[in-house]
Design an enzyme around this catalytic site. Structure first.
Site, short mmCIF file in Angstrom:
data_model
loop_
_atom_site.label_atom_id
_atom_site.label_comp_id
_atom_site.label_asym_id
_atom_site.label_seq_id
_atom_site.Cartn_x
_atom_site.Cartn_y
_atom_site.Cartn_z
CG HIS A 92 25.54 -3.19 51.70
ND1 HIS A 92 26.01 -2.92 53.59
CD2 HIS A 92 23.87 -3.05 51.91
CE1 HIS A 92 25.26 -2.93 54.03
NE2 HIS A 92 23.72 -2.77 53.32
CD GLU A 93 21.62 -1.35 49.01
OE1 GLU A 93 21.11 -2.33 49.93
OE2 GLU A 93 22.32 -0.54 50.04
CG HIS B 243 20.74 -6.69 52.12
ND1 HIS B 243 20.34 -6.69 53.84
CD2 HIS B 243 21.07 -4.82 51.99
CE1 HIS B 243 20.81 -5.33 54.14
NE2 HIS B 243 21.23 -4.56 53.49
CE1 TYR C 245 18.35 -5.53 56.88
CE2 TYR C 245 16.68 -3.76 57.70
CZ TYR C 245 18.03 -4.03 56.61
OH TYR C 245 18.65 -2.73 56.39
CD GLU D 182 22.24 -3.33 56.66
OE1 GLU D 182 23.32 -2.10 56.60
OE2 GLU D 182 21.24 -3.33 56.22
CG ASP E 210 18.22 0.97 61.55
OD1 ASP E 210 17.78 0.81 60.42
OD2 ASP E 210 19.49 0.68 61.84
CG HIS F 297 21.67 0.34 58.60
ND1 HIS F 297 20.14 0.08 58.95
CD2 HIS F 297 21.75 0.22 57.86
CE1 HIS F 297 19.65 -0.33 57.63
NE2 HIS F 297 21.08 -0.35 57.07
N1 ASN Z 1 21.12 1.30 52.60
C1 ASN Z 1 19.64 0.54 53.24
C2 ASN Z 1 20.61 -0.64 53.34
O1 ASN Z 1 20.76 -1.48 52.67
C3 ASN Z 1 18.75 0.35 52.92
C4 ASN Z 1 17.97 0.23 54.21
O2 ASN Z 1 17.24 0.57 55.81
N2 ASN Z 1 17.59 -1.47 53.62
O3 ASN Z 1 20.80 -1.48 54.54
ZN ZN Z 2 21.84 -3.25 54.13
#
Ligand code: ASN
Ligand code: ZN
Ligand code: CA
Length: 303
Positions: A145-146, A149, A160, A169, A224, A229
């Site tokens: 996931h990371e 991004h 974002y 996301e 957020d 999310h």
């Molecule tokens: N863990 C979260 C994500 O990767 C961190 C964030 O809010 N960017 O979405």
């Molecule tokens: Zn994320």
């Protein structure tokens, strides 16, 4: 003095044995993987429970990263390699920038930190507080996931916030599934370590974790970044329905092509539907696969 790529080993946060690509330099072993066909390397650091980045190299005196505090380092390093291999082997993409950029991870970030993130230059993992999360690098789908991004930043660069942010996301969650396709849940390996069977999010059942799965339930909020999310549940459900219908092998090609070729900064859910349909047509024509993608987005109320 020794100065060479070598192979060490260690135990992940769950106690699992892992072989590690390391580097020996002057009698110290580094989590520094130079074995990939990239101009850069895969390097893993520790913040030593502080907040400075990247922190200091994760090292060991005898190439056996076996102490319990090294589990997060071991997992971040091994999982980064797996995600790198996925993008190279499945999408012919060499690292997140497509040009072999170094993949840097820092573990032991902060104290009881219940999150992980891509900061625009590297990945960062907290250890969790032991109750809501265990060390987040322990989850392959979180690592995917990371790093996804980063791939998104260098491709569609989806802004974002609001719908483009929820797509950002969602693509990270969907690539989390593509890299670790054993279930439809995200983060289950590190979320609430004392409780079995739950997860952070679910592609198949977003509602189980408070996310909408249809445009009728789109959540309007200023927190957020506009609920990125939360509303990701809608495109996540469309991805689940697509994969269920046409299979992972085709779906992952379609998703990557849409991200890399058609989507851009301001794309919204409708644009994602159109981008995925165009990608499907390019790769597989306008027959049953195309109809499956159309039906998936119809089902979540995005036209
Ligand atoms: N863990 C979260 C994500 O990767 C961190 C964030 O809010 N960017 O979405
Ligand atoms: Zn994320
Ligand atoms: Ca999973």
């Amino acid at each position: 003095a020794t100065d060479a790529a070598t192979t060490g080993y260690g135990y992940g946060t769950k106690g699992d044995y892992k072989s590690l690509n390391t580097y020996a330099y002057n009698g110290t072993y580094y989590l520094y993987d130079t074995t990939k066909n990239m101009s850069g390397y895969i390097g893993t650091y520790t913040a030593n429970y502080g907040n400075s980045l990247p922190g200091s190299w994760s090292v060991d005196s005898n190439n056996a990263f076996t102490s319990s505090s090294q589990g997060a380092d071991v997992d971040a390093h091994a999982h980064a390699g797996i995600v790198y291999d996925y993008f190279l082997n499945t999408h012919n993409r060499n690292s997140y920038n497509g040009n072999g950029a170094s993949i840097i991870s820092t573990v032991h970030y902060g104290s009881n930190y219940n999150n992980a993130f891509w900061n625009g230059s590297q990945m960062v993992y907290g250890d969790g507080d032991g109750s809501l999360f265990s060390p987040l690098s322990g989850s392959l789908d979180v690592v995917a996931h990371e790093l996804a991004h980063a791939v998104t930043e260098y491709t569609a660069n989806l802004e974002y916030r609001n719908q483009s942010g929820a797509l950002n996301e969602s693509f990270s969650d969907v690539f989390g599934y593509f890299v670790e396709p054993n279930d439809w849940d995200l983060g289950e390996d590190v979320y609430t370590p004392g409780k079995a069977g739950d997860a952070l999010r679910s592609l198949s059942n977003p509602e189980r974790y408070g996310q909408p799965a249809h445009m009728d339930d789109f959540y309007y909020t200023s927190s957020d970044n506009g609920g990125v999310h939360t509303n990701s549940g809608i495109p996540n459900k469309a991805a689940y329905l697509t994969i269920q219908s046409i299979g992972k092998t085709k779906a992952e090609k379609i998703y990557y092509r849409a991200l890399n070729t058609y989507l851009s900064k301001r794309s919204d859910f409708s644009d994602a539907r159109a981008a995925l349909l165009q990608s499907t047509a390019d790769l597989y024509g306008t027959g049953s696969d195309y109809n499956a993608v159309k039906n998936a987005w119809d089902s979540v109320g995005v036209y």
